[in-house]
Design an enzyme around this catalytic site. Structure first.
Site, mmCIF file in Angstrom:
data_model
loop_
_atom_site.group_PDB
_atom_site.id
_atom_site.type_symbol
_atom_site.label_atom_id
_atom_site.label_comp_id
_atom_site.label_asym_id
_atom_site.label_seq_id
_atom_site.Cartn_x
_atom_site.Cartn_y
_atom_site.Cartn_z
ATOM 1 N N LYS A 143 5.281 -3.726 -11.073
ATOM 2 C CA LYS A 143 4.818 -2.357 -10.957
ATOM 3 C C LYS A 143 5.962 -1.405 -11.295
ATOM 4 O O LYS A 143 7.106 -1.862 -11.269
ATOM 5 C CB LYS A 143 4.260 -2.103 -9.557
ATOM 6 C CG LYS A 143 5.334 -2.165 -8.469
ATOM 7 C CD LYS A 143 4.772 -1.817 -7.139
ATOM 8 C CE LYS A 143 4.607 -0.341 -6.978
ATOM 9 N NZ LYS A 143 5.657 0.268 -6.134
ATOM 10 N N ASP A 172 1.294 -7.750 -7.633
ATOM 11 C CA ASP A 172 1.345 -6.809 -6.512
ATOM 12 C C ASP A 172 1.858 -7.638 -5.347
ATOM 13 O O ASP A 172 1.144 -8.524 -4.863
ATOM 14 C CB ASP A 172 -0.046 -6.258 -6.202
ATOM 15 C CG ASP A 172 0.005 -5.228 -5.090
ATOM 16 O OD1 ASP A 172 0.703 -5.477 -4.087
ATOM 17 O OD2 ASP A 172 -0.644 -4.178 -5.212
ATOM 18 N N HIS A 173 3.085 -7.382 -4.917
ATOM 19 C CA HIS A 173 3.688 -8.317 -3.972
ATOM 20 C C HIS A 173 2.961 -8.350 -2.622
ATOM 21 O O HIS A 173 3.157 -9.252 -1.836
ATOM 22 C CB HIS A 173 5.196 -8.060 -3.822
ATOM 23 C CG HIS A 173 5.531 -6.903 -2.926
ATOM 24 N ND1 HIS A 173 5.467 -5.595 -3.334
ATOM 25 C CD2 HIS A 173 5.943 -6.860 -1.646
ATOM 26 C CE1 HIS A 173 5.817 -4.811 -2.339
ATOM 27 N NE2 HIS A 173 6.124 -5.543 -1.293
ATOM 28 N N LYS A 177 1.770 -11.760 0.591
ATOM 29 C CA LYS A 177 1.975 -11.796 2.050
ATOM 30 C C LYS A 177 0.892 -12.679 2.686
ATOM 31 O O LYS A 177 -0.290 -12.525 2.393
ATOM 32 C CB LYS A 177 1.902 -10.381 2.634
ATOM 33 C CG LYS A 177 3.047 -9.481 2.145
ATOM 34 C CD LYS A 177 2.953 -8.102 2.767
ATOM 35 C CE LYS A 177 3.880 -7.098 2.094
ATOM 36 N NZ LYS A 177 5.287 -7.218 2.428
ATOM 37 N N GLU A 211 6.824 2.849 7.007
ATOM 38 C CA GLU A 211 8.158 2.307 6.730
ATOM 39 C C GLU A 211 9.188 3.140 7.462
ATOM 40 O O GLU A 211 9.000 4.355 7.628
ATOM 41 C CB GLU A 211 8.451 2.380 5.231
ATOM 42 C CG GLU A 211 7.519 1.560 4.392
ATOM 43 C CD GLU A 211 7.977 1.549 2.937
ATOM 44 O OE1 GLU A 211 8.833 0.732 2.610
ATOM 45 O OE2 GLU A 211 7.500 2.381 2.160
ATOM 46 N N ASP A 230 3.334 5.350 -5.750
ATOM 47 C CA ASP A 230 4.138 4.172 -5.412
ATOM 48 C C ASP A 230 3.352 3.163 -4.567
ATOM 49 O O ASP A 230 3.550 1.962 -4.686
ATOM 50 C CB ASP A 230 5.382 4.659 -4.639
ATOM 51 C CG ASP A 230 6.396 3.564 -4.375
ATOM 52 O OD1 ASP A 230 6.690 2.797 -5.306
ATOM 53 O OD2 ASP A 230 6.902 3.473 -3.239
ATOM 54 N N HIS A 235 -0.785 -1.328 -3.540
ATOM 55 C CA HIS A 235 -0.785 -2.016 -2.248
ATOM 56 C C HIS A 235 -1.933 -1.587 -1.324
ATOM 57 O O HIS A 235 -2.615 -2.409 -0.730
ATOM 58 C CB HIS A 235 0.542 -1.793 -1.516
ATOM 59 C CG HIS A 235 1.741 -2.068 -2.360
ATOM 60 N ND1 HIS A 235 1.785 -3.084 -3.286
ATOM 61 C CD2 HIS A 235 2.968 -1.473 -2.422
ATOM 62 C CE1 HIS A 235 2.970 -3.092 -3.871
ATOM 63 N NE2 HIS A 235 3.704 -2.126 -3.375
ATOM 64 N N LYS A 335 7.308 7.038 4.317
ATOM 65 C CA LYS A 335 8.675 6.578 4.529
ATOM 66 C C LYS A 335 9.299 7.342 5.695
ATOM 67 O O LYS A 335 8.880 8.440 6.010
ATOM 68 C CB LYS A 335 9.494 6.801 3.260
ATOM 69 C CG LYS A 335 8.952 5.957 2.098
ATOM 70 C CD LYS A 335 9.986 5.757 1.025
ATOM 71 C CE LYS A 335 9.447 4.898 -0.103
ATOM 72 N NZ LYS A 335 9.347 3.479 0.236
HETATM 73 C C1 BG6 Z 1 7.194 -1.238 -3.142
HETATM 74 C C2 BG6 Z 1 7.438 0.242 -3.198
HETATM 75 O O1 BG6 Z 1 6.232 -1.606 -4.072
HETATM 76 O O2 BG6 Z 1 6.747 -1.597 -1.845
HETATM 77 C C3 BG6 Z 1 8.472 0.628 -2.153
HETATM 78 O O3 BG6 Z 1 7.892 0.623 -4.482
HETATM 79 C C4 BG6 Z 1 8.032 0.158 -0.792
HETATM 80 O O4 BG6 Z 1 8.679 2.027 -2.163
HETATM 81 C C5 BG6 Z 1 7.683 -1.324 -0.816
HETATM 82 O O5 BG6 Z 1 9.107 0.376 0.106
HETATM 83 C C6 BG6 Z 1 7.077 -1.764 0.485
HETATM 84 O O6 BG6 Z 1 6.984 -3.156 0.497
HETATM 85 P P1 BG6 Z 1 7.056 -3.967 1.854
HETATM 86 O O7 BG6 Z 1 6.803 -5.391 1.432
HETATM 87 O O8 BG6 Z 1 8.411 -3.741 2.420
HETATM 88 O O9 BG6 Z 1 5.984 -3.405 2.713
#
Ligand code: BG6
Length: 487
Positions: A143, A172-173, A177, A211, A230, A235, A335
């Site tokens: 992304k 999409d990480h 999870k 976050e 973002d 996500h 954030k």
């Molecule tokens: C990323 C965003 O894709 O995901 C970041 O660009 C964000 O801004 C992050 O902090 C959050 O990922 P996770 O796995 O820490 O929830």
């Protein structure tokens, strides 16, 4: 595996540790090699040391570590230079022979997004994207996939001119999870929840991603993107679609992704007036997060001192289908909030008749099912119970399951399953073109209205709080409130 952006942060922090975990789990083929490719001038040893720098010290000098580091290679090159790609192609040919990889190439684009299309162009020009003689060629794209609907569509058009959809793995990480993957198992492998999973029993759904970090070293990227781009089309939409989708007919990639795409298409797009009432944006000012005093967003490195970029978003969305008509989905992400916490909460309706309403001390409560994604991974269900004693009192209690208690804590990065699936050609956990575009379709009207009406009162929340007051008002307006997330 070719890692474009091989000297970058993602490679060191996530990809190499994930590959190494696959080595330890015996899930990598023995005929395997990694070629890092980036603009940095690095010698082979330097590259190997750099990318293995995030592996736990206890893993060093082990047999697995030696096996793995021997397979790490590096080539320097500029992503805009066709000659560098000619050299890369030759180098790949040599590695293919030495490691017997049979022409199976996985290209991982861990680069700035402006390079995605040019790199794919170069792969196409050199025939590296052509699948022939039984070999496969796949491209993982990180992304951000576009910065609005139009640019995402353009990027899809460009890469699909060269690659087939089944060669493209848009990552999409969040789908890596465990708890996110578990949403489907929870819903579709249990008989007791699905009958309740609809407008008849559910009042509303909340999805929170909080976050505590700020923008870290990514101010330059983030100040152009903002939280809406973002986090939301990717996500947050993954969390929403897995929660709201219909049961797929099988667990095959397209069966699952068809249902996700379908529900994303059913999310009502907001008109300009609705954007004003159903969306909230915020930016953090200086404050205290978990005992640490932190600067306001505008003071972060790489961020303009007059920045109007949002670091918090709350949205109220509706889904136009039989299952969800009239059930709002409230999303919030930001954030520098009070606590790192991601969860999906299903708020069930009140009982049709409140039998205990006249009991002294009766506290109005509803059943909630909380799917906790991180940092604690688990599921809990709250329900009313009689508080022991001679006087009838009703309180709320929890039945809860925690992953770590049942299965132990795993030191996984979340990328293991994604890399593994990509190597075996299973695209279930990757986004298809239509899903990405559907995510952007939801946020596009909000982007447009926000651009036309720049925020006037930024910063509007203190670092370490739960976001701007307007986010609470969004709920209060509907006689609801955000679930309190405990200490
Ligand atoms: C990323 C965003 O894709 O995901 C970041 O660009 C964000 O801004 C992050 O902090 C959050 O990922 P996770 O796995 O820490 O929830």
């Amino acid at each position: 595996m070719v890692l474009f952006g091989g000297a970058g942060d993602l490679t060191k922090r996530k990809l190499v540790p994930a590959l190494f975990n696959l080595v330890k789990a015996n899930l990598l083929p023995k005929d395997f090699a990694v070629l890092g490719f980036s603009v940095d001038e690095l010698g082979l040893e330097q590259f190997r040391n750099q990318v293995t720098g995030f592996l736990p010290p206890s893993d060093r000098q082990t047999v697995a570590w030696e096996w793995f580091t021997e397979r790490l290679h590096y080539a320097r090159g500029d992503f805009a230079d066709p000659d560098a790609f000619n050299a890369l192609s030759n180098r790949l040919g040599e590695l293919d022979v030495s490691y017997h990889t049979q022409g199976n190439y996985l290209f991982y684009l861990a680069t700035a997004s402006k390079f995605f299309a040019p790199i794919v162009q170069q792969l196409g020009r050199l025939g590296l994207s052509r699948q022939e003689n039984g070999g496969w060629r796949r491209v993982v794209i990180e992304k951000p996939f576009g910065h609005d609907l139009e640019s995402a569509q353009a990027l899809n058009r460009e890469i699909k001119g060269i690659l087939d959809e089944n060669q493209i793995y848009r990552i999409d990480h969040y789908l890596g999870k465990e708890t996110v993957q578990n949403i489907m198992v929870f819903r579709f492998d249990n008989a007791i929840f699905e009958p309740l999973w609809n407008r008849r029993y559910i009042d509303h759904i909340q999805i929170t991603n909080a976050e505590t970090v700020g923008v870290e070293r990514r101010g330059g990227y983030f100040d152009n993107a903002g939280t809406l781009r973002d986090m939301v089309p990717n996500h947050m939409m993954q969390l929403l679609s897995l929660t709201a989708m219909e049961p797929p007919v099988s667990f095959r990639a397209d069966a699952v992704r068809n249902e996700q795409a379908k529900v994303l298409h059913a999310v009502q797009t907001l008109d300009s007036e609705e954007v004003l009432h159903s969306s909230v944006r915020g930016q953090y000012g200086e404050g205290v997060v978990e005992t640490e005093t932190v600067p306001g967003y505008r003071m972060e490195p790489g961020v303009s001192p007059e920045s109007r970029t949002e670091t918090f978003v709350a949205l109220k969305l509706n889904i136009d289908n039989w299952r969800w008509a009239g059930v709002p989905f409230y999303l919030r992400t930001g954030k520098r909030l009070a606590k790192r916490h991601t969860e999906i909460t299903i708020h069930f309706k009140q009982t049709p008749f409140e039998l205990f309403r006249n009991a002294p001390f009766h506290k109005l409560h509803t059943n909630t099912l909380v799917i906790q994604i991180q940092p604690v991974e688990g599921i809990s269900l709250s329900f009313g119970a009689k508080i022991p004693g001679a006087v009838l009192r009703v309180g709320s209690v929890d039945m809860s399951f925690e992953y770590s208690k049942y299965f132990g804590a795993e030191a996984y990065t979340g990328y293991e399953v994604l890399l593994y699936d990509c190597m075996i050609g299973d695209a279930t956990l990757f986004q298809r073109a239509d899903m990405v575009e559907a995510g952007w379709r939801v946020v596009n009207p909000v982007l447009d209205v926000w651009k036309a009406l720049p925020p006037r009162r930024f910063p509007n929340y203190t670092a370490g709080s739960w976001g701007p007051r307007a986010a609470d008002e969004l709920m209060e307006h509907d006689h609801r409130q955000w679930r309190t997330i405990g200490a």
